[in-house]
Scaffold this motif. Structure first.
Motif, PDB file in Angstrom:
ATOM      1  N   PHE A   1      47.357  54.068  28.753  1.00 42.64           N
ATOM      2  CA  PHE A   1      47.384  53.517  30.108  1.00 42.64           C
ATOM      3  C   PHE A   1      46.148  52.656  30.363  1.00 42.64           C
ATOM      4  O   PHE A   1      46.248  51.563  30.938  1.00 42.64           O
ATOM      5  CB  PHE A   1      47.461  54.646  31.133  1.00 42.64           C
ATOM      6  N   LEU A   2      44.984  53.128  29.942  1.00 44.64           N
ATOM      7  CA  LEU A   2      43.756  52.359  30.134  1.00 44.64           C
ATOM      8  C   LEU A   2      43.795  51.048  29.370  1.00 44.64           C
ATOM      9  O   LEU A   2      43.367  50.003  29.872  1.00 44.64           O
ATOM     10  CB  LEU A   2      42.548  53.195  29.695  1.00 44.64           C
ATOM     11  N   VAL A   3      44.304  51.072  28.142  1.00 41.51           N
ATOM     12  CA  VAL A   3      44.409  49.848  27.342  1.00 41.51           C
ATOM     13  C   VAL A   3      45.357  48.857  28.015  1.00 41.51           C
ATOM     14  O   VAL A   3      45.042  47.667  28.156  1.00 41.51           O
ATOM     15  CB  VAL A   3      44.896  50.174  25.915  1.00 41.51           C
ATOM     16  N   ALA A   4      46.529  49.340  28.457  1.00 42.57           N
ATOM     17  CA  ALA A   4      47.509  48.466  29.107  1.00 42.57           C
ATOM     18  C   ALA A   4      46.951  47.895  30.407  1.00 42.57           C
ATOM     19  O   ALA A   4      47.151  46.712  30.716  1.00 42.57           O
ATOM     20  CB  ALA A   4      48.801  49.244  29.381  1.00 42.57           C
ATOM     21  N   PHE A   5      46.242  48.723  31.159  1.00 43.02           N
ATOM     22  CA  PHE A   5      45.654  48.260  32.427  1.00 43.02           C
ATOM     23  C   PHE A   5      44.591  47.191  32.176  1.00 43.02           C
ATOM     24  O   PHE A   5      44.522  46.186  32.894  1.00 43.02           O
ATOM     25  CB  PHE A   5      45.044  49.448  33.173  1.00 43.02           C
ATOM     26  N   ALA A   6      43.779  47.387  31.143  1.00 41.25           N
ATOM     27  CA  ALA A   6      42.745  46.405  30.804  1.00 41.25           C
ATOM     28  C   ALA A   6      43.373  45.078  30.392  1.00 41.25           C
ATOM     29  O   ALA A   6      42.903  43.996  30.795  1.00 41.25           O
ATOM     30  CB  ALA A   6      41.851  46.940  29.690  1.00 41.25           C
ATOM     31  N   VAL A   7      44.435  45.137  29.595  1.00 43.89           N
ATOM     32  CA  VAL A   7      45.131  43.913  29.175  1.00 43.89           C
ATOM     33  C   VAL A   7      45.702  43.185  30.392  1.00 43.89           C
ATOM     34  O   VAL A   7      45.600  41.959  30.503  1.00 43.89           O
ATOM     35  CB  VAL A   7      46.259  44.250  28.171  1.00 43.89           C
ATOM     36  N   LEU A   8      46.294  43.935  31.312  1.00 42.68           N
ATOM     37  CA  LEU A   8      46.871  43.345  32.517  1.00 42.68           C
ATOM     38  C   LEU A   8      45.811  42.644  33.362  1.00 42.68           C
ATOM     39  O   LEU A   8      45.985  41.495  33.774  1.00 42.68           O
ATOM     40  CB  LEU A   8      47.568  44.429  33.339  1.00 42.68           C
ATOM     41  N   ILE A   9      44.684  43.326  33.612  1.00 41.76           N
ATOM     42  CA  ILE A   9      43.633  42.762  34.450  1.00 41.76           C
ATOM     43  C   ILE A   9      43.023  41.519  33.808  1.00 41.76           C
ATOM     44  O   ILE A   9      42.814  40.489  34.467  1.00 41.76           O
ATOM     45  CB  ILE A   9      42.541  43.809  34.731  1.00 41.76           C
ATOM     46  N   LEU A  10      42.734  41.589  32.519  1.00 41.80           N
ATOM     47  CA  LEU A  10      42.163  40.436  31.817  1.00 41.80           C
ATOM     48  C   LEU A  10      43.127  39.253  31.825  1.00 41.80           C
ATOM     49  O   LEU A  10      42.714  38.104  32.045  1.00 41.80           O
ATOM     50  CB  LEU A  10      41.814  40.815  30.381  1.00 41.80           C
ATOM     51  N   SER A  11      44.411  39.515  31.599  1.00 39.33           N
ATOM     52  CA  SER A  11      45.411  38.445  31.583  1.00 39.33           C
ATOM     53  C   SER A  11      45.538  37.791  32.949  1.00 39.33           C
ATOM     54  O   SER A  11      45.588  36.558  33.058  1.00 39.33           O
ATOM     55  CB  SER A  11      46.767  38.999  31.132  1.00 39.33           C
ATOM     56  N   LEU A  12      45.597  38.617  34.007  1.00 37.30           N
ATOM     57  CA  LEU A  12      45.714  38.076  35.359  1.00 37.30           C
ATOM     58  C   LEU A  12      44.476  37.269  35.745  1.00 37.30           C
ATOM     59  O   LEU A  12      44.593  36.150  36.277  1.00 37.30           O
ATOM     60  CB  LEU A  12      45.933  39.211  36.357  1.00 37.30           C
ATOM     61  N   ALA A  13      43.296  37.830  35.475  1.00 34.66           N
ATOM     62  CA  ALA A  13      42.060  37.149  35.850  1.00 34.66           C
ATOM     63  C   ALA A  13      41.917  35.817  35.115  1.00 34.66           C
ATOM     64  O   ALA A  13      41.567  34.789  35.711  1.00 34.66           O
ATOM     65  CB  ALA A  13      40.855  38.048  35.549  1.00 34.66           C
ATOM     66  N   THR A  14      42.197  35.825  33.814  1.00 33.78           N
ATOM     67  CA  THR A  14      42.102  34.596  33.024  1.00 33.78           C
ATOM     68  C   THR A  14      43.144  33.577  33.477  1.00 33.78           C
ATOM     69  O   THR A  14      42.847  32.387  33.592  1.00 33.78           O
ATOM     70  CB  THR A  14      42.285  34.902  31.529  1.00 33.78           C
ATOM     71  N   GLY A  15      44.361  34.054  33.731  1.00 31.36           N
ATOM     72  CA  GLY A  15      45.423  33.153  34.168  1.00 31.36           C
ATOM     73  C   GLY A  15      45.108  32.478  35.490  1.00 31.36           C
ATOM     74  O   GLY A  15      45.294  31.276  35.650  1.00 31.36           O
ATOM     75  N   VAL A  16      44.617  33.262  36.451  1.00 27.97           N
ATOM     76  CA  VAL A  16      44.271  32.703  37.765  1.00 27.97           C
ATOM     77  C   VAL A  16      43.129  31.705  37.636  1.00 27.97           C
ATOM     78  O   VAL A  16      43.168  30.601  38.204  1.00 27.97           O
ATOM     79  CB  VAL A  16      43.893  33.829  38.751  1.00 27.97           C
ATOM     80  N   TRP A  17      42.099  32.063  36.869  1.00 27.88           N
ATOM     81  CA  TRP A  17      40.934  31.179  36.723  1.00 27.88           C
ATOM     82  C   TRP A  17      41.310  29.860  36.056  1.00 27.88           C
ATOM     83  O   TRP A  17      40.945  28.777  36.541  1.00 27.88           O
ATOM     84  CB  TRP A  17      39.849  31.886  35.902  1.00 27.88           C
ATOM     85  N   LEU A  18      42.074  29.923  34.950  1.00 25.59           N
ATOM     86  CA  LEU A  18      42.443  28.700  34.234  1.00 25.59           C
ATOM     87  C   LEU A  18      43.409  27.841  35.050  1.00 25.59           C
ATOM     88  O   LEU A  18      43.344  26.615  35.009  1.00 25.59           O
ATOM     89  CB  LEU A  18      43.062  29.052  32.879  1.00 25.59           C
ATOM     90  N   THR A  19      44.295  28.501  35.793  1.00 22.71           N
ATOM     91  CA  THR A  19      45.243  27.742  36.615  1.00 22.71           C
ATOM     92  C   THR A  19      44.531  27.048  37.769  1.00 22.71           C
ATOM     93  O   THR A  19      44.804  25.877  38.072  1.00 22.71           O
ATOM     94  CB  THR A  19      46.348  28.670  37.151  1.00 22.71           C
TER      95      THR A  19
END
Length: 206
Positions: free
Chosen positions: A73-91
């Motif tokens: 769960f912690l690994v999946a949550f970390a992947v989700l947060i990193l993906s969302l943060a990177t996606g929002v920043w790059l967009t």
């Protein structure tokens, strides 16, 4: 007016209409980075689940261990947060390069169309966890994510729709072979994202 001028004017009108009805500033790099994060997460998940054993064999009982479940769960949550943060920043960076406004009616409709399937899927996965039905969690992630992409494709590039279809196909296969969920999860969120992000980057973000 010459035919060339008419064609140019019609093309400009079409571009203006597309900009007013679709969010076309998605960053292809965000898809690549999401795929990289997913591959790293899948590797960590593999170590958590399979390293104590000799091979990547069919398993559908490992998540009965609360410690293993918590780590995944912690690994999946970390992947989700990193993906969302990177996606929002790059967009946002992509939008600013074009001199446009990130938060507009089109982006709001896009986020709403994405949020409904994702929120529903999140609740469904929580229900599965509550009931102890862990074997199809990977399948549910892929299926609801694919549905969200197809829904959101109405307000952005049509290419997103085809990624959604691929995610749904992988989700169904994952449901058919639940013991190999980590493999389908890796393909869907890792490899497909990198391929899709690369295509989007060279097609739209050059």
């Amino acid at each position: 007016m010459q035919e060339k001028d008419i064609y140019s004017e019609l093309s400009s009108i079409r571009n203006l209409m597309e900009r007013s009805s679709k969010f076309i500033s998605l960053s292809g790099l965000s898809g690549i980075m999401a795929g990289v994060y997913a591959l790293i997460g899948a590797f960590l998940g593999y170590k958590i689940v399979y390293v104590p054993h000799s091979a990547l064999e069919y398993r559908n009982h490992y998540v009965n261990d609360p410690k293993v479940l918590g780590q995944l769960f912690l690994v999946a949550f970390a992947v989700l947060i990193l993906s969302l943060a990177t996606g929002v920043w790059l967009t946002i960076r992509q939008v600013r390069k074009k001199g446009e406004n990130f938060w507009n009616p089109v982006s709001k409709r896009l986020l709403t169309s994405l949020a409904i399937p994702l929120f529903t899927g999140g609740l469904f996965i929580l229900i599965l966890i509550y009931r102890g039905d862990y074997s199809i969690i990977a399948s549910a992630c892929l299926l609801f994510y694919g549905l969200a992409l197809i829904s959101g494709s109405n307000y952005t590039f049509s290419d997103v729709k085809w990624l959604g279809f691929c995610e749904i196909a992988l989700g169904l296969l994952s449901a058919l072979f639940p013991g190999y969920g980590i493999i389908f999860w890796t393909i869907g969120f890792g490899i497909l994202h990198i391929i899709y992000g690369s295509m989007m980057h060279f097609k739209y973000n050059k």
